[in-house]
Write an enzyme that holds these catalytic residues in place. Structure first.
Site, PDB file in Angstrom:
ATOM      1  CD  GLU A  34      -2.913  -1.173   0.272  1.00  0.00           C
ATOM      2  OE1 GLU A  34      -3.350  -0.088  -0.114  1.00  0.00           O
ATOM      3  OE2 GLU A  34      -3.313  -2.260  -0.184  1.00  0.00           O
ATOM      4  CB  CYS A  56      -1.835   7.314   1.251  1.00  0.00           C
ATOM      5  SG  CYS A  56      -3.148   6.379   2.031  1.00  0.00           S
TER       6      CYS A  56
HETATM    7  P1  NAD Z   1       8.153   5.019   4.854  1.00  0.00           P
HETATM    8  O1  NAD Z   1       8.189   4.239   3.599  1.00  0.00           O
HETATM    9  O2  NAD Z   1       9.273   5.945   5.128  1.00  0.00           O
HETATM   10  O3  NAD Z   1       8.065   4.056   6.110  1.00  0.00           O
HETATM   11  C1  NAD Z   1       7.049   3.098   6.251  1.00  0.00           C
HETATM   12  C2  NAD Z   1       7.547   1.979   7.152  1.00  0.00           C
HETATM   13  O4  NAD Z   1       8.646   1.344   6.512  1.00  0.00           O
HETATM   14  C3  NAD Z   1       8.070   2.458   8.503  1.00  0.00           C
HETATM   15  O5  NAD Z   1       7.755   1.490   9.477  1.00  0.00           O
HETATM   16  C4  NAD Z   1       9.563   2.499   8.290  1.00  0.00           C
HETATM   17  O6  NAD Z   1      10.309   2.347   9.480  1.00  0.00           O
HETATM   18  C5  NAD Z   1       9.739   1.281   7.401  1.00  0.00           C
HETATM   19  N1  NAD Z   1      10.984   1.258   6.630  1.00  0.00           N
HETATM   20  C6  NAD Z   1      11.694   2.288   6.148  1.00  0.00           C
HETATM   21  N2  NAD Z   1      12.781   1.818   5.488  1.00  0.00           N
HETATM   22  C7  NAD Z   1      12.726   0.465   5.565  1.00  0.00           C
HETATM   23  C8  NAD Z   1      13.544  -0.596   5.084  1.00  0.00           C
HETATM   24  N3  NAD Z   1      14.652  -0.349   4.382  1.00  0.00           N
HETATM   25  N4  NAD Z   1      13.180  -1.859   5.345  1.00  0.00           N
HETATM   26  C9  NAD Z   1      12.058  -2.115   6.046  1.00  0.00           C
HETATM   27  N5  NAD Z   1      11.247  -1.174   6.535  1.00  0.00           N
HETATM   28  C10 NAD Z   1      11.576   0.110   6.284  1.00  0.00           C
HETATM   29  O7  NAD Z   1       6.748   5.789   4.843  1.00  0.00           O
HETATM   30  P2  NAD Z   1       6.186   6.779   5.936  1.00  0.00           P
HETATM   31  O8  NAD Z   1       6.889   8.093   5.786  1.00  0.00           O
HETATM   32  O9  NAD Z   1       6.167   6.145   7.280  1.00  0.00           O
HETATM   33  O10 NAD Z   1       4.652   6.920   5.475  1.00  0.00           O
HETATM   34  C11 NAD Z   1       4.250   7.815   4.509  1.00  0.00           C
HETATM   35  C12 NAD Z   1       4.047   7.112   3.177  1.00  0.00           C
HETATM   36  O11 NAD Z   1       3.110   6.057   3.339  1.00  0.00           O
HETATM   37  C13 NAD Z   1       3.444   8.019   2.130  1.00  0.00           C
HETATM   38  O12 NAD Z   1       4.074   7.789   0.892  1.00  0.00           O
HETATM   39  C14 NAD Z   1       1.983   7.574   2.086  1.00  0.00           C
HETATM   40  O13 NAD Z   1       1.331   7.861   0.880  1.00  0.00           O
HETATM   41  C15 NAD Z   1       2.115   6.125   2.321  1.00  0.00           C
HETATM   42  N6  NAD Z   1       0.847   5.547   2.800  1.00  0.00           N
HETATM   43  C16 NAD Z   1       0.132   4.768   1.952  1.00  0.00           C
HETATM   44  C17 NAD Z   1      -1.089   4.241   2.352  1.00  0.00           C
HETATM   45  C18 NAD Z   1      -1.903   3.361   1.438  1.00  0.00           C
HETATM   46  O14 NAD Z   1      -2.915   2.821   1.881  1.00  0.00           O
HETATM   47  N7  NAD Z   1      -1.507   3.185   0.183  1.00  0.00           N
HETATM   48  C19 NAD Z   1      -1.563   4.509   3.643  1.00  0.00           C
HETATM   49  C20 NAD Z   1      -0.807   5.314   4.479  1.00  0.00           C
HETATM   50  C21 NAD Z   1       0.412   5.831   4.047  1.00  0.00           C
END
Ligand code: NAD
Length: 480
Positions: A251, A285
């Site tokens: 997602e 998002c």
């Molecule tokens: P992010 O990708 O920075 O982090 C998301 C998660 O991934 C966190 O738990 C983070 O610690 C983890 N993470 C980061 N690097 C990683 C790695 N190398 N390996 C494993 N895990 C890792 O995103 P964010 O800033 O927390 O959230 C915002 C983003 O999420 C936006 O792009 C938003 O659009 C998206 N989002 C999408 C939906 C959806 O339903 N499509 C819903 C909510 C948020």
């Protein structure tokens, strides 16, 4: 922070909270005040491996559908029974207004209620055929251990979607919340610990995200990776998981068009924009990223939206008068400010706001940009802030082309009085969720997910559970 739901500030695996003292630590900060709420151990690969081992141990016994139903309903009840305290924790670590946090807890509970209702669809059944002289029986088996990785913008809601699906399917889980907002998950585990879940069925680790992510992708026993977050990290996890051919539920980011045609009810469109755009200070998002308004309605729409946006109250989420809380951190505020500056450099005009708002945290004033076009960063990337970027278009074809002009495909919204046009336009939009005369986002009962670079798979409804299910087909010779 003090809370009866946070007696132990630690991860959880193999049926117990794990106090680890000899680790590096990290701070969880209140985005409204920048005060430290908690200091937590930084877990890495070795703890992630222990959590996976515990989950693998829980695979030995597949819970019956009835057992799963009881667990799902118990979790729903526990969430609903603790709305106030859970919402206080969400607001403390995420910053959103308290009413939104309460809404998030209720929304989370809804996924468990719906998953419990969907369980009948997982019963084994015979296909109504005797092909090749055989009876064909179909089973829904748990896919295996599921690794659930969640973002900070809905610290409970995004986990609820995944955990409800995984429990309904009978999958043990290893959960990794965002390090910016891990307290909501810890509080939730305090409630889960009181239940009769088998040891290792639910596990929680956080700290070194890349190290933990690597373990979840590399361990063959983890059969599902369900990730919500940015497209970049989603791609990385897909790449890391490819050698083990895991199921991926991704997602990812969005760049939602909010298309308003000349014949739309403008008051209703503005109402929906306000509810859609300013939730979580624009850090969702699904929130409108590109507001596309047809020529004939443009000036009136800008005036009405600007009047409403000027009256929004910015402040700490715990303050009941607040409409818009802080951004998650200073980095997020600089990103929003740089996108506004880029838009102005390229010819956009600031009609409202356009600057930081006072306060210790990363507050940003609700902002309206007009004269936006596709050359600007704010129309190409997620704004993730309280900024309404408005662009004009000439006719239906031009509106559709502009709406589709993105690699993302999560949510879109279309406003028009013409029902045929709504159908026509929706059919041509490459977005997984298309609101027709509404800015509403997902609901637990309906599948939700992205097309294109917004991800793979769906969450919510029966489809959300099937992400964690392997279908097994067993033919046996039919009685003559
Ligand atoms: P992010 O990708 O920075 O982090 C998301 C998660 O991934 C966190 O738990 C983070 O610690 C983890 N993470 C980061 N690097 C990683 C790695 N190398 N390996 C494993 N895990 C890792 O995103 P964010 O800033 O927390 O959230 C915002 C983003 O999420 C936006 O792009 C938003 O659009 C998206 N989002 C999408 C939906 C959806 O339903 N499509 C819903 C909510 C948020």
């Amino acid at each position: 922070m003090n809370s009866r739901l946070l007696p132990t500030l630690a991860g959880y695996w193999d049926g117990a909270f794990r106090s680890v003292t000899a680790q590096p630590t990290f701070d969880v900060v209140d985005p409204a005040s920048t005060e430290v709420l908690a200091t937590l151990p930084t877990y890495g690969a070795s703890e992630a491996n222990r959590a996976v081992d515990a989950a693998v141990g829980a695979l030995a016994h597949t819970p019956s559908l009835e057992q799963r139903r009881q667990w799902l309903l118990t979790i729903e009840r526990e969430l609903l029974g603790n709305v106030t305290e859970l919402a206080r924790i969400i607001t403390a670590e995420n910053g959103k207004p308290i009413a939104e946090s309460q809404g998030e807890v209720n929304y989370s509970a809804g996924f468990f209620a719906d998953a419990a209702r969907q369980l009948t669809h997982l019963e084994s059944r015979d296909l109504p055929i005797t092909a090749k002289g055989h009876r064909w029986r179909l089973h829904h088996r748990p896919a295996g251990v599921a690794g659930l990785i969640t973002p900070w913008n809905f610290p409970m809601g995004m986990l609820a979607k995944k955990l409800a699906g995984a429990i309904a399917a009978g999958c043990p889980t290893v959960i990794k919340p965002s390090e910016l907002t891990p307290l909501s998950s810890i509080a939730w585990f305090t409630l889960l610990h009181e239940m009769d879940l088998p040891k290792g069925f639910v596990n929680l680790v956080f700290g070194d995200a890349p190290a933990i992510g690597n373990v979840l992708c590399e361990r063959m026993e983890v059969r599902v990776i369900s990730f919500t977050g940015s497209t970049g990290v989603g791609r990385l996890l897909a790449t890391q998981s490819a050698p083990n051919l895991k199921r991926m539920s991704l997602e990812l980011g969005g760049n939602a068009p909010f298309v308003v045609f000349d014949d739309a009810d403008l008051d209703a469109a503005v109402d929906h924009l306000m509810a859609n755009k300013f939730r979580n200070a624009g850090q969702t998002c699904v929130c409108a990223n590109r507001v596309l308004v047809q020529d004939g309605a443009y000036d009136e729409f800008v005036t009405r939206a600007s009047d409403r946006i000027r009256s929004l109250v910015v402040g700490p989420g715990a303050d009941l008068a607040t409409d818009v809380g802080p951004l998650i951190d200073e980095r997020a505020r600089s990103k929003v400010a740089s996108m506004v500056a880029d838009a102005v450099d390229r010819g956009a005009v600031i009609a409202v706001g356009g600057e930081s708002a006072p306060g210790a945290g990363a507050f940003y004033a609700p902002t309206v940009l007009t004269g936006v076009n596709g050359s600007m960063r704010c129309s190409q990337e997620e704004l993730f802030g309280p900024v309404v970027a408005i662009e004009r278009f000439a006719d239906e074809e031009a509106g559709i082309v502009r709406a589709n002009d993105t690699e993302y495909g999560l949510a879109a919204y279309v406003f028009s009085a013409d029902a045929d046009r709504l159908e026509r336009v929706a059919a041509r939009l490459h977005f997984g969720h298309v609101g027709l005369n509404t800015g509403t986002g997902p609901t637990p009962e309906a599948p939700f997910g992205g097309m294109q670079q917004s991800g793979l798979g769906r969450e919510g409804g029966l489809e959300g559970i099937l992400e964690y299910v392997e279908i097994q087909t067993c033919p046996t010779p039919a009685a003559p």
